[in-house]
Enzyme design. Structure first.
Site, PDB file in Angstrom:
ATOM      1  N   VAL A  45       0.843  -1.201   0.000  1.00  0.00           N
ATOM      2  CA  VAL A  45       0.000   0.000   0.000  1.00  0.00           C
ATOM      3  C   VAL A  45       0.876   1.247   0.000  1.00  0.00           C
ATOM      4  O   VAL A  45       0.644   2.204  -0.754  1.00  0.00           O
ATOM      5  CB  VAL A  45      -0.973  -0.009   1.201  1.00  0.00           C
ATOM      6  CG1 VAL A  45      -1.719   1.319   1.292  1.00  0.00           C
ATOM      7  CG2 VAL A  45      -1.967  -1.157   1.074  1.00  0.00           C
ATOM      8  N   CYS A  46       1.916   1.236   0.836  1.00  0.00           N
ATOM      9  CA  CYS A  46       2.789   2.406   0.927  1.00  0.00           C
ATOM     10  C   CYS A  46       3.556   2.643  -0.366  1.00  0.00           C
ATOM     11  O   CYS A  46       3.863   3.788  -0.718  1.00  0.00           O
ATOM     12  CB  CYS A  46       3.756   2.240   2.093  1.00  0.00           C
ATOM     13  SG  CYS A  46       2.926   2.145   3.692  1.00  0.00           S
ATOM     14  N   THR A  47       3.872   1.575  -1.083  1.00  0.00           N
ATOM     15  CA  THR A  47       4.545   1.729  -2.382  1.00  0.00           C
ATOM     16  C   THR A  47       3.686   2.575  -3.314  1.00  0.00           C
ATOM     17  O   THR A  47       4.187   3.489  -3.993  1.00  0.00           O
ATOM     18  CB  THR A  47       4.837   0.350  -2.993  1.00  0.00           C
ATOM     19  OG1 THR A  47       5.726  -0.358  -2.127  1.00  0.00           O
ATOM     20  CG2 THR A  47       5.466   0.465  -4.372  1.00  0.00           C
TER      21      THR A  47
END
Length: 212
Positions: A45-47
């Site tokens: 998700v953070c990517t």
């Protein structure tokens, strides 16, 4: 663990990053700052989030806002992750990622929520004004990607309402009508806002955005 509240002066720190050592107050200068934390490198998700922020960086720049991420891994790990982000999100990460392996910044800013995970930072967004005051926090669960268009919208609102005696209503976007603050009597408001004041109720008065 810090319990930072709106209006508090945020703590200064010196910490390593993907772009070298960051002395936070010096780095921030007289800009607004968006500091957003991540539980770890190489998380899916953070990517996607870091890619989106790099695409939106020119929008933050227009608002005199600097962006800086944080993850608990070290700077070398960040550099490898940035390669993956650039490849998978078709972008170029163009802002620093703090390397907070000692949890120094996480502890200062209260990013560890023990009942969620005692070891990982929660995914919080901090919006900090040029006076180093905390103006917004939003904390997301790990499963939900952040909406950075909303962060831009809030910065627009904060910058507008800091300069004019107005507030922004539900779902407001730059250019929409705004609310006259209750402390201004209607007659005074009509002089202050020459584009017109619509009195829906004595406490609910609307006016066109004054700086448009």
């Amino acid at each position: 663990m810090a319990n930072l509240q709106l209006g508090d002066t945020v703590p200064d720190f010196t910490q390593d990053s993907s772009e070298g050592e960051i002395k936070f107050y010096d780095w921030a200068g007289d800009s607004w700052v968006v500091l957003f934390s991540h539980p770890a490198d190489y998380t899916p998700v953070c990517t996607t989030e870091l890619g989106e922020v790099s695409r939106l960086k020119s929008e933050f720049d227009k608002r005199n806002a600097k962006v800086i991420a944080l993850s608990v891994d070290d700077a070398e790990s960040h550099k490898g992750w940035i390669g993956d982000i650039n490849e998978t999100q078709q972008t170029t990460v163009n802002y620093p990622i703090l390397a907070d392996s000692d949890n120094k910044v996480s502890d200062l800013y209260g990013m560890i929520h023990p009942n969620a995970n005692a070891k990982l930072t929660v995914r919080t967004v901090f919006v900090i004004d040029p006076a180093k005051k905390l103006r917004l926090t939003i904390t997301y669960p790990p499963s939900t990607g952040r909406n950075f268009e909303e962060i831009l919208r809030v910065i627009d609102s904060l910058q507008l309402t800091d300069n004019y005696q107005v507030a922004t209503p539900v779902n407001w976007k730059d250019g929409d009508d705004v609310v006259v603050v209750p402390s201004i009597p209607t007659e005074e408001a009509k002089q202050k806002f020459p584009k017109g004041v619509e009195e829906i109720k004595s406490y609910l008065r609307m006016t066109p955005q004054p700086n448009k």
